[in-house]
Write a protein that holds these residues in place. Sequence first.
Motif, short mmCIF file in Angstrom:
data_model
loop_
_atom_site.label_atom_id
_atom_site.label_comp_id
_atom_site.label_asym_id
_atom_site.label_seq_id
_atom_site.Cartn_x
_atom_site.Cartn_y
_atom_site.Cartn_z
N SER A 1 0.84 -1.19 0.00
CA SER A 1 0.00 0.00 0.00
C SER A 1 0.88 1.24 0.00
CB SER A 1 -0.91 0.01 1.22
OG SER A 1 -0.15 0.19 2.38
N TYR A 2 0.23 2.38 -0.17
CA TYR A 2 0.92 3.66 -0.16
C TYR A 2 0.99 4.27 1.23
CZ TYR A 2 0.66 3.80 -5.22
OH TYR A 2 0.81 3.53 -6.54
N ILE A 3 0.32 3.69 2.20
CA ILE A 3 0.21 4.29 3.53
C ILE A 3 1.57 4.52 4.19
CG2 ILE A 3 -0.70 3.92 5.85
CD1 ILE A 3 -3.14 2.62 4.50
N PRO A 4 2.50 3.57 4.17
CA PRO A 4 3.80 3.86 4.81
C PRO A 4 4.53 5.03 4.17
CG PRO A 4 3.63 1.55 4.28
CD PRO A 4 2.45 2.21 3.70
N TYR A 5 4.34 5.24 2.89
CA TYR A 5 5.02 6.33 2.20
C TYR A 5 4.39 7.67 2.53
CZ TYR A 5 7.22 2.53 -0.20
OH TYR A 5 7.92 1.40 -0.46
N ILE A 6 3.17 7.65 3.03
CA ILE A 6 2.51 8.88 3.47
C ILE A 6 2.87 9.17 4.93
CG2 ILE A 6 0.26 9.93 3.90
CD1 ILE A 6 -0.79 8.26 1.54
N LEU A 7 2.94 8.14 5.76
CA LEU A 7 3.15 8.31 7.19
C LEU A 7 4.59 8.56 7.59
CD1 LEU A 7 0.78 5.56 8.59
CD2 LEU A 7 0.34 8.00 8.42
N PHE A 8 5.55 8.01 6.86
CA PHE A 8 6.95 8.08 7.26
C PHE A 8 7.75 8.95 6.31
CE2 PHE A 8 5.48 3.91 8.77
CZ PHE A 8 5.72 4.08 10.12
N ASP A 9 8.84 9.50 6.84
CA ASP A 9 9.77 10.27 6.02
C ASP A 9 10.56 9.32 5.11
OD1 ASP A 9 9.01 12.61 7.25
OD2 ASP A 9 10.59 12.49 8.77
N ASP A 10 11.23 9.90 4.14
CA ASP A 10 12.02 9.09 3.21
C ASP A 10 13.16 8.38 3.92
OD1 ASP A 10 10.40 9.81 1.16
OD2 ASP A 10 11.72 11.38 0.39
N ALA A 11 13.70 8.96 4.97
CA ALA A 11 14.81 8.34 5.71
C ALA A 11 14.34 7.14 6.52
CB ALA A 11 15.45 9.37 6.64
N GLN A 12 13.05 7.07 6.86
CA GLN A 12 12.52 5.99 7.69
C GLN A 12 11.93 4.84 6.87
OE1 GLN A 12 9.69 8.27 9.86
NE2 GLN A 12 11.13 8.74 11.52
N ILE A 13 11.78 5.02 5.60
CA ILE A 13 11.14 4.00 4.76
C ILE A 13 11.96 2.72 4.73
CG2 ILE A 13 10.49 3.44 2.38
CD1 ILE A 13 8.48 5.19 3.74
N GLY A 14 13.27 2.81 4.65
CA GLY A 14 14.11 1.61 4.62
C GLY A 14 13.96 0.78 5.88
N ILE B 1 10.49 -0.94 5.83
CA ILE B 1 10.46 -2.09 4.93
C ILE B 1 11.21 -3.27 5.55
CG2 ILE B 1 11.29 -2.94 2.69
CD1 ILE B 1 10.52 -0.23 1.53
N ALA B 2 12.31 -3.00 6.25
CA ALA B 2 13.05 -4.08 6.92
C ALA B 2 12.19 -4.73 8.01
CB ALA B 2 14.34 -3.54 7.51
N VAL B 3 11.46 -3.93 8.76
CA VAL B 3 10.58 -4.47 9.81
C VAL B 3 9.46 -5.30 9.19
CG1 VAL B 3 8.89 -3.81 11.57
CG2 VAL B 3 11.12 -2.73 11.52
N ILE B 4 8.86 -4.79 8.13
CA ILE B 4 7.77 -5.51 7.47
C ILE B 4 8.28 -6.83 6.88
CG2 ILE B 4 6.19 -5.44 5.49
CD1 ILE B 4 5.21 -3.91 7.92
N CYS B 5 9.45 -6.82 6.26
CA CYS B 5 10.01 -8.06 5.71
C CYS B 5 10.34 -9.06 6.81
CB CYS B 5 11.24 -7.76 4.86
SG CYS B 5 10.85 -6.96 3.30
N SER B 6 10.83 -8.58 7.95
CA SER B 6 11.11 -9.47 9.08
C SER B 6 9.83 -10.09 9.62
CB SER B 6 11.82 -8.71 10.19
OG SER B 6 13.03 -8.21 9.74
N LEU B 7 8.77 -9.28 9.71
CA LEU B 7 7.49 -9.82 10.15
C LEU B 7 6.93 -10.84 9.17
CD1 LEU B 7 5.73 -6.64 11.58
CD2 LEU B 7 6.50 -8.65 12.84
#
Length: 102
Positions: free
Chosen positions: A19-32, A35-41
């Motif tokens: 979804s686009y929600i993480p890209y709206i809620l987080f800054d560009d520096a926090q996206i990586g 994504i690492a947390v989501i992939c680990s989950l």
Amino acid sequence: KEAVRDRYACRSRAVYDSSYIPYILFDDAQIGSFIAVICSLRLAFGAAFMCMFLQNRASDKNSNWPLVFAITYSFSSYSIIFLFNILWFDAFMLLPLLYYLR
């Protein structure tokens, strides 16, 4: 100019994500990190669903082998390749669950 290119690459990756929600809620520096947390989950849930499936199929319900093979499934090179193709990573996680529910 490089910051614009990085911002475009980050936003264009949203097309292949859930979804686009993480890209709206987080800054560009926090996206990586996100994504690492989501992939680990997703890896953890893939291992849990595989453990459920293998325990359901095992003849000895008190065996530890389903847990060993579920962790092996989660850390296999098959799962690592799916980390590079995030579009199909949900299939890696949900396939054991679909077989369990069948």
